[in-house]
Design an enzyme around this catalytic site. Structure first.
Site, PDB file in Angstrom:
ATOM      1  N   ASP A 144       0.972  19.171 -21.516  1.00 34.05           N
ATOM      2  CA  ASP A 144       0.196  17.938 -21.626  1.00 34.05           C
ATOM      3  C   ASP A 144       1.048  17.047 -22.509  1.00 34.05           C
ATOM      4  OD1 ASP A 144      -1.347  15.826 -22.520  1.00 34.05           O
ATOM      5  OD2 ASP A 144      -3.179  16.998 -22.792  1.00 34.05           O
ATOM      6  N   TYR A 189       0.828  -1.210   0.000  1.00 36.15           N
ATOM      7  CA  TYR A 189       0.000   0.000   0.000  1.00 36.15           C
ATOM      8  C   TYR A 189       0.862   1.259   0.000  1.00 36.15           C
ATOM      9  CZ  TYR A 189      -3.924   3.076   0.981  1.00 36.15           C
ATOM     10  OH  TYR A 189      -4.873   4.049   0.888  1.00 36.15           O
ATOM     11  N   LYS A 213      -0.587   6.517 -23.847  1.00 34.04           N
ATOM     12  CA  LYS A 213      -0.061   6.835 -25.173  1.00 34.04           C
ATOM     13  C   LYS A 213       1.427   6.482 -25.182  1.00 34.04           C
ATOM     14  CE  LYS A 213      -4.025   9.248 -25.089  1.00 34.04           C
ATOM     15  NZ  LYS A 213      -4.908   9.294 -23.927  1.00 34.04           N
ATOM     16  N   PHE A 248      -7.167  19.283 -25.373  1.00 33.24           N
ATOM     17  CA  PHE A 248      -7.846  18.026 -25.673  1.00 33.24           C
ATOM     18  C   PHE A 248      -9.195  18.064 -24.947  1.00 33.24           C
ATOM     19  CE2 PHE A 248      -8.787  13.513 -24.803  1.00 33.24           C
ATOM     20  CZ  PHE A 248      -8.934  13.107 -26.113  1.00 33.24           C
ATOM     21  N   ASP A 249     -10.200  17.324 -25.447  1.00 39.64           N
ATOM     22  CA  ASP A 249     -11.561  17.453 -24.876  1.00 39.64           C
ATOM     23  C   ASP A 249     -11.619  17.261 -23.361  1.00 39.64           C
ATOM     24  OD1 ASP A 249     -11.162  15.800 -27.144  1.00 39.64           O
ATOM     25  OD2 ASP A 249     -13.089  14.797 -26.935  1.00 39.64           O
ATOM     26  N   ALA A 260       1.237  13.761 -23.189  1.00 40.27           N
ATOM     27  CA  ALA A 260       0.790  12.394 -23.509  1.00 40.27           C
ATOM     28  C   ALA A 260       1.635  11.780 -24.621  1.00 40.27           C
ATOM     29  CB  ALA A 260      -0.687  12.408 -23.917  1.00 40.27           C
ATOM     30  N   HIS A 283     -21.427  12.286 -29.454  1.00 35.46           N
ATOM     31  CA  HIS A 283     -20.849  11.287 -30.358  1.00 35.46           C
ATOM     32  C   HIS A 283     -20.702   9.911 -29.720  1.00 35.46           C
ATOM     33  CE1 HIS A 283     -17.632  13.335 -28.215  1.00 35.46           C
ATOM     34  NE2 HIS A 283     -16.865  12.268 -28.383  1.00 35.46           N
TER      35      HIS A 283
HETATM   36  N1  F0G Z   1      -4.386  14.696 -23.394  1.00 35.26           N
HETATM   37  C1  F0G Z   1      -4.333  14.281 -24.676  1.00 35.26           C
HETATM   38  C2  F0G Z   1      -3.551  15.075 -25.670  1.00 35.26           C
HETATM   39  C3  F0G Z   1      -5.018  13.120 -25.066  1.00 35.26           C
HETATM   40  O1  F0G Z   1      -4.964  12.718 -26.330  1.00 35.26           O
HETATM   41  C4  F0G Z   1      -5.754  12.389 -24.084  1.00 35.26           C
HETATM   42  C5  F0G Z   1      -6.491  11.173 -24.450  1.00 35.26           C
HETATM   43  C6  F0G Z   1      -5.773  12.873 -22.765  1.00 35.26           C
HETATM   44  C7  F0G Z   1      -5.059  14.017 -22.462  1.00 35.26           C
HETATM   45  C8  F0G Z   1      -6.540  12.173 -21.689  1.00 35.26           C
HETATM   46  O2  F0G Z   1      -5.879  11.026 -21.311  1.00 35.26           O
HETATM   47  O3  F0G Z   1      -7.472   9.178 -21.885  1.00 35.26           O
HETATM   48  O4  F0G Z   1      -5.575   8.828 -20.280  1.00 35.26           O
HETATM   49  O5  F0G Z   1      -7.523  10.195 -19.623  1.00 35.26           O
HETATM   50  N2  F0G Z   1      -6.723  10.844 -25.653  1.00 35.26           N
HETATM   51  C9  F0G Z   1      -7.371   9.620 -26.119  1.00 35.26           C
HETATM   52  C10 F0G Z   1      -7.521   9.652 -27.614  1.00 35.26           C
HETATM   53  C11 F0G Z   1      -8.627   9.259 -25.401  1.00 35.26           C
HETATM   54  O6  F0G Z   1      -8.191   8.765 -28.179  1.00 35.26           O
HETATM   55  O7  F0G Z   1      -6.940  10.527 -28.247  1.00 35.26           O
HETATM   56  P1  F0G Z   1      -6.659   9.739 -20.741  1.00 35.26           P
END
Ligand code: F0G
Length: 452
Positions: free
Chosen positions: A215, A76, A258, A128-129, A217, A440
């Site tokens: 960010d 833990y 990623k 990103f969304d 990723a 979507h």
């Molecule tokens: N930032 C970027 C640039 C991303 O592409 C994603 C996720 C996230 C943050 C969020 O990360 O999914 O681990 O919570 N992108 C995926 C996609 C979902 O299909 O492009 P997460």
């Protein structure tokens, strides 16, 4: 840095474990699609032959990752796996305060809830969304400042992920709480950000006293594009390039699904001590104790190994070449694509392919559905279905890491060629039911009559 001078870029691995992929008849696909309300998110994965929905969490782990998983320490507190994870992230980023989270959006949520008071402003090349949603959930404003080239799918500039510096200057003058750069810029075609732009954004933020986060990723793919496209970096090792990107920032969020090449995982890190204290408290509240965050010890091991593998030049050369090859082949059979190809996906310009389908009849969805019907290929619409005000009608065909071979891609291109051959008979779509937000994911649709 490498003396590879062959025309053929090979997969820099051999395959030790395989997974069968489904192969359905057209009639079976028609039934599956009908049952899914023509929404590809609602298809069972067992009905998909080549799944290009996302590159997130869908990569193939290496033998080193699978064996690291087995020695995961599930204590833990203070687990050996955390020590290894922290050391790997520290080596990569240099940040002193490192927190594991279950995925990227958990890092975004902690960041937004701790440092963004209501009414504050976050600027980003393009949020990103999930980043945008977390910023807005905190009552803050998410402002996108892409360069003009990002909006033109035919502009072949090498760093279309850059942030507009004049726009940043104007924003800083009127007050910014946090600046971010998304590397690579997923929402704008997976385009990279140049080191020059990261440096310029960093300098302006420092002068204005505004914290600056990445960010990150897709930090490794971004580092590869700097290495291959930006003058002065051809001889700089990839880990040095990556470190320089992080050195210019005050912290980062990372989805390890990623470039961590893991199935789950993420990172929140910073060099600001007061922010680290706030992150830690919020982490404990929502994710877990700081030495595991939202993850099992075995997941921490997989991420630690994956973050290093992602910077292997042989892997990145193959990765970038695979995506570029895919884009070139699609173009050669008449599919318009966003240029230059991004780091993790090819973006098809369905609006140009289907001039007979107006935006409100969802040409992107029409292409995505046609690819599934024709050959069981699943991509994701990024057009008027996802964003009603979208200017471009795109479909993203994302490349899972180390999963599909050149033959798989050749097959997808053959499927696309068949769609092109009957382009004029491909129908538009109308939405039958839709939820109040993020429609979507769960809307149901139906094809419109053709030829009328
Ligand atoms: N930032 C970027 C640039 C991303 O592409 C994603 C996720 C996230 C943050 C969020 O990360 O999914 O681990 O919570 N992108 C995926 C996609 C979902 O299909 O492009 P997460």
């Amino acid at each position: 840095m490498s003396d590879w001078d062959f025309h053929t870029i090979i997969e820099p691995f051999r395959i030790k474990a395989v997974e069968a992929i489904p192969n359905l008849t057209r009639a079976q696909r028609e039934r599956a699609l009908h049952a899914a309300g023509y929404n590809l998110f609602k298809l069972l994965a067992d009905t998909v032959t080549i799944d290009l929905l996302t590159d997130s969490g869908t990569g193939a782990m290496s033998a080193a990752q699978w064996s690291a998983l087995m020695i995961g320490d599930e204590s833990y507190a203070g687990s050996r796996s955390f020590v290894r994870f922290e050391a790997a992230v520290h080596r990569l980023t240099g940040f002193p305060y490192i927190f594991p989270v279950h995925q990227g959006r958990a890092a975004e949520r902690i960041l937004a809830r701790t440092v963004l008071p209501p009414g504050s402003v976050v600027v980003n090349n393009t949020h990103f969304d999930t980043t945008r949603a977390n910023v807005e959930q905190a009552g803050a404003h998410a402002v996108d400042l892409p360069v003009a080239a990002a909006a033109d799918p035919t502009d072949t500039s090498p760093f279309k992920g850059d942030m507009s510096l004049p726009a940043l200057d104007r924003a800083l003058d009127s007050g910014v709480t946090l600046a971010m750069l998304t590397l690579t810029n997923n929402a704008a075609g997976g385009q990279p950000v140049s080191m020059a732009n990261i440096e310029a954004v960093s300098a302006r933020c420092r002068a204005a006293g505004v914290p600056f986060f990445l960010d990150a990723a897709r930090f490794a793919e971004n580092a590869w594009f700097i290495h291959t496209r930006e003058p002065g970096f051809a001889d700089v090792p990839l880990p040095t390039i990556a470190r320089r990107m992080f050195d210019l920032a005050d912290g980062c969020t990372i989805s390890a699904k990623k470039d961590g090449i893991a199935h789950i995982g993420g990172v929140l890190a910073t060099r600001i001590p007061e922010w680290a204290d706030a992150f830690r408290n919020e982490l404990i509240l929502g994710e877990g104790f700081p030495t595991y965050g939202g993850l099992a010890g075995r997941d921490l091991e997989c991420v630690a190994v994956g973050l290093e593998e992602a910077l292997d030049p042989d892997y990145l050369r193959y990765r970038a070449r695979s995506v570029a090859y895919f884009a070139e082949r699609l173009e050669s059979v008449g599919v318009p694509v966003v240029k230059p190809p991004g780091g993790h996906a090819v973006y098809v310009d369905a609006g140009r392919l289907f001039p007979h389908i107006p935006p409100e009849q969802l040409p992107g969805q029409a292409f995505a559905v046609a690819m599934y019907l024709e050959g069981g290929v699943r991509g994701v619409e990024i057009g008027s279905l996802m964003f009603p005000a979208a200017r471009l009608q795109l479909v993203r065909l994302a490349m899972p890491r180390r999963v599909y071979t050149q033959a798989h891609i050749d097959y997808v291109v053959e499927v696309a060629a068949r769609v092109v051959a009957r382009a004029r008979s491909v129908p538009g779509y109308r939405i039958v039911t839709e939820p109040p937000f993020l429609r979507h994911f769960s809307a149901t649709l139906e094809p419109l009559p053709t030829g009328g």
